[in-house]
Motif scaffolding. Structure first.
Motif, PDB file in Angstrom:
ATOM      1  N   PRO A 148       0.824  -1.208   0.000  1.00  0.00           N
ATOM      2  CA  PRO A 148       0.000   0.000   0.000  1.00  0.00           C
ATOM      3  C   PRO A 148       0.860   1.260   0.000  1.00  0.00           C
ATOM      4  CG  PRO A 148      -0.600  -1.480   1.799  1.00  0.00           C
ATOM      5  CD  PRO A 148       0.641  -2.008   1.189  1.00  0.00           C
TER       6      PRO A 148
ATOM      7  N   PHE B 218      -4.759   1.318  -1.393  1.00  0.00           N
ATOM      8  CA  PHE B 218      -4.523  -0.069  -1.775  1.00  0.00           C
ATOM      9  C   PHE B 218      -4.700  -0.212  -3.279  1.00  0.00           C
ATOM     10  CE2 PHE B 218      -6.133  -0.197   2.581  1.00  0.00           C
ATOM     11  CZ  PHE B 218      -5.155  -0.957   3.206  1.00  0.00           C
TER      12      PHE B 218
ATOM     13  N   GLU C 149      -4.737  -5.953  -3.529  1.00  0.00           N
ATOM     14  CA  GLU C 149      -4.851  -5.496  -2.138  1.00  0.00           C
ATOM     15  C   GLU C 149      -6.230  -4.906  -1.879  1.00  0.00           C
ATOM     16  OE1 GLU C 149      -1.702  -2.670  -1.995  1.00  0.00           O
ATOM     17  OE2 GLU C 149      -0.215  -4.140  -1.387  1.00  0.00           O
TER      18      GLU C 149
ATOM     19  N   ALA D  72      -2.021  -5.511   5.931  1.00  0.00           N
ATOM     20  CA  ALA D  72      -1.354  -5.690   4.636  1.00  0.00           C
ATOM     21  C   ALA D  72       0.136  -5.823   4.935  1.00  0.00           C
ATOM     22  CB  ALA D  72      -1.630  -4.519   3.703  1.00  0.00           C
TER      23      ALA D  72
END
Length: 121
Positions: free
Chosen positions: A2, A15, A19, A77
């Protein structure tokens, strides 16, 4: 990974592609006043995160939304080998969505220093 930015008013996490699919969002904006704490880990955060919606590739990727049995809800993430920025949030100030973010970024130290210099955390 990200893209993370901070402008003294918001911490913004953007994102991309896959993602966005796994986190169910393209962007997550956090008001600066909703940040209650943060820390930087030099690598993967190895702890129990609970049930998930998303992807977990053993010891390489964690991507999605995790809910711990204690009720803690995390947007994650993480990628092995990259610093992780852990941001604690006041859930009621981010629409009741999350208590924490765990986001891998090579700029974790710089972002943490910027937030610390500009926020009362």
């Amino acid at each position: 990974m990200p893209n993370i930015s901070y402008d003294n008013l918001h911490l913004r996490v953007d994102f991309g592609g896959f993602e966005a699919l796994m986190t169910r969002r393209r962007r997550f904006d956090i008001p600066a006043e909703a940040i209650t704490g943060f820390e930087v880990s030099p690598d993967w955060v190895n702890e129990i995160h609970g049930l998930r919606y998303g992807l977990h590739v053993a010891a390489r990727w964690k991507l999605g939304i995790w809910k711990h049995p204690s009720g803690t809800k995390r947007l994650i993430a993480m990628k092995r080998g990259t610093s992780v920025l852990r941001v604690q949030l006041a859930r009621d100030q981010v629409d009741g969505r999350f208590d924490e973010l765990l986001i891998s970024t090579p700029e974790a130290e710089r972002i943490a220093a910027t937030v610390q210099a500009n926020a009362a955390v």
